[in-house]
Write a protein that holds these residues in place. Structure first.
Motif, short mmCIF file in Angstrom:
data_model
loop_
_atom_site.label_atom_id
_atom_site.label_comp_id
_atom_site.label_asym_id
_atom_site.label_seq_id
_atom_site.Cartn_x
_atom_site.Cartn_y
_atom_site.Cartn_z
N GLY A 12 -2.96 10.79 -1.93
CA GLY A 12 -3.40 10.44 -3.26
C GLY A 12 -2.84 9.09 -3.76
N ASP A 13 -1.54 9.15 -3.61
CA ASP A 13 -0.72 7.86 -3.84
C ASP A 13 -0.89 6.62 -3.00
N LEU A 14 -1.27 6.82 -1.53
CA LEU A 14 -1.32 5.90 -0.63
C LEU A 14 -2.83 5.04 -0.84
N SER A 15 -3.78 6.12 -1.30
CA SER A 15 -5.03 5.37 -1.41
C SER A 15 -5.23 4.60 -2.94
N GLY A 16 -4.39 5.27 -3.84
CA GLY A 16 -4.85 4.68 -5.22
C GLY A 16 -3.58 3.85 -5.73
N CYS A 17 -2.82 3.67 -5.18
CA CYS A 17 -1.62 2.57 -5.54
C CYS A 17 -1.42 1.59 -4.83
N ARG A 18 -0.97 0.52 -5.54
CA ARG A 18 -0.68 -0.65 -4.69
C ARG A 18 0.85 -0.65 -4.30
N LEU A 19 1.15 -0.42 -3.18
CA LEU A 19 2.21 -0.26 -2.59
C LEU A 19 3.11 -1.61 -1.98
N ALA A 20 4.22 -1.60 -1.91
CA ALA A 20 5.11 -2.58 -1.06
C ALA A 20 4.62 -2.28 0.48
N SER A 21 4.79 -3.15 1.28
CA SER A 21 4.57 -2.83 2.77
C SER A 21 5.52 -2.13 3.28
N GLU A 22 6.98 -2.09 3.02
CA GLU A 22 8.11 -1.33 3.38
C GLU A 22 7.93 0.14 2.79
N VAL A 23 7.46 0.19 1.60
CA VAL A 23 7.33 1.48 0.77
C VAL A 23 6.11 2.34 1.41
N ARG A 24 5.15 1.39 1.80
CA ARG A 24 3.80 1.99 2.55
C ARG A 24 4.29 2.70 3.94
N ARG A 25 4.94 1.97 4.67
CA ARG A 25 5.33 2.51 6.05
C ARG A 25 6.19 3.80 5.87
N THR A 26 7.18 3.47 4.72
CA THR A 26 7.92 4.91 4.67
C THR A 26 7.02 6.01 4.31
N ALA A 27 6.31 5.92 3.23
CA ALA A 27 5.33 7.16 2.97
C ALA A 27 4.14 7.52 3.98
N THR A 28 3.98 6.59 4.62
CA THR A 28 3.05 6.81 5.65
C THR A 28 3.82 7.58 6.96
N ARG A 29 5.12 7.23 7.03
CA ARG A 29 5.87 7.86 8.19
C ARG A 29 6.25 9.31 7.47
N TYR A 30 6.35 9.51 6.28
CA TYR A 30 6.82 10.84 5.76
C TYR A 30 5.44 11.60 5.83
N LEU A 31 4.24 11.05 5.50
CA LEU A 31 2.97 11.75 5.59
C LEU A 31 2.93 12.51 6.96
N GLN A 32 3.11 11.59 8.04
CA GLN A 32 2.94 11.97 9.17
C GLN A 32 3.77 13.11 9.77
N GLU A 33 5.38 13.08 9.23
CA GLU A 33 6.06 14.08 9.60
C GLU A 33 5.83 15.21 9.20
N LEU A 34 5.18 15.21 7.79
CA LEU A 34 4.68 16.29 6.75
C LEU A 34 3.79 17.26 7.82
N GLU A 35 2.63 16.59 8.06
CA GLU A 35 1.50 16.86 8.86
C GLU A 35 2.29 17.76 10.28
N VAL A 36 3.14 17.09 10.97
CA VAL A 36 3.45 17.66 11.99
C VAL A 36 4.42 18.81 11.66
N LEU A 37 5.21 18.80 10.57
CA LEU A 37 5.87 19.98 10.28
C LEU A 37 4.93 21.17 10.01
N LEU A 38 3.82 20.87 9.18
CA LEU A 38 2.77 22.14 8.70
C LEU A 38 2.35 22.52 9.94
N ASP A 39 1.95 21.85 11.00
CA ASP A 39 1.39 22.44 12.34
C ASP A 39 2.16 23.15 12.95
N VAL A 40 3.65 22.91 13.20
CA VAL A 40 4.71 23.67 13.66
C VAL A 40 4.63 24.72 12.97
N LEU A 41 4.75 24.95 11.80
CA LEU A 41 4.85 26.18 11.09
C LEU A 41 3.66 27.12 11.14
#
Length: 261
Positions: free
Chosen positions: A38-67
């Motif tokens: 929701g934050d990534l689609s609805g907020c105007r984020l600086a490019s660095e913050v967006r990259r950090t958030a996107t990487r964090y999202l991907q890591e969470l998805e991998v972690l959920l899949d592992v569990l």
């Protein structure tokens, strides 16, 4: 914005989840993923913050899949495993038996010394999960002076850098694959440049094996939680790898003791 940036940290998330049940952790991950999307689609984020958030999202998805699957995927980075390792230790997570070997260059002077290799290797012992995951999954790309055993030992920076890497990372036998002869070449090279003048390289190889590499292997095995029987088997396996038994002569190749008279 700084609060949003600091929130996107998989390690901090895993620390917060320690002690919770699997169902509770998975529920929290799903909520975090939904919030991030929701934050990534609805907020105007600086490019660095967006990259950090996107990487964090991907890591969470991998972690959920592992569990949910109870198994680590084939390709994980040491950084990710070190971050999620304390949490994964709470649950029965298996490691895929498929061997996805990762090639690491043991760089010579032209490639910038040992810093690139060391930057990766030092992460391998960051957690028990990381150590177990990368057990004998690393292959080495040797610089030219090391790749030919018949060459004389070069009195060059390559020898100095190789010895320096061995001093800082003696855990070769635990992490490096023994499916080829590359590790044997590297350790033989280290033994040759470490030998005193006139000494036999194989003698020094055995000394280094007993004094440094086998104790380092034993230490890492205990850190990773290996059973005593597995450690004993692995120690024998490593000795046989470095000192392979000579194949028996075929009957047709054996000298005829009667004709030899």
């Amino acid at each position: 914005m700084s609060h949003f940036h600091s929130r996107c940290d998989i390690y901090r998330f895993c620390i917060r989840m320690q002690g919770k049940s699997l169902e509770s952790v998975c529920s929290s991950i799903r909520y975090e993923i939904a919030t991030l999307r929701g934050d990534l689609s609805g907020c105007r984020l600086a490019s660095e913050v967006r990259r950090t958030a996107t990487r964090y999202l991907q890591e969470l998805e991998v972690l959920l899949d592992v569990l949910l699957r109870g198994m680590l995927p084939l390709r994980c980075t040491p950084q990710f495993l070190n971050s999620v390792g304390p949490l994964l230790n709470q649950f029965p997570i298996r490691i895929s038996e498929e061997r996805a070997v990762q090639v690491i260059p043991v760089a010579g002077p032209a490639e910038g010394g040992i810093d690139k290799a060391m930057g990766f290797l030092k992460e391998l012992a960051g957690s028990t999960v990381t150590a177990r995951y990368f057990f004998q999954r690393i292959d080495l790309k040797l610089p030219a002076p090391l790749s030919t055993a018949d060459q004389p030992v070069p009195l060059s920076k390559v020898a100095t850098l190789t010895k320096g890497l061995d001093r800082r990372f003696p855990f070769w036998l635990f992490f490096v694959t023994q499916q080829n002869g590359t590790l044997r070449q590297l350790l033989q090279f280290i033994a040759r440049i470490d030998s005193v003048k006139g000494a036999h390289g194989s003698d020094r190889l055995m000394e280094l094996l007993q004094e440094k590499w086998l104790p380092a292997l034993n230490c890492m095995c205990r850190f990773a939680g290996f059973a005593e029987t597995d450690i004993a088997h692995l120690l024998r396996q490593c000795i046989e790898y470095l000192f392979p038994p000579r194949p028996a002569l075929r009957a047709s190749n054996r000298p005829n003791r009667f004709l030899a008279k």
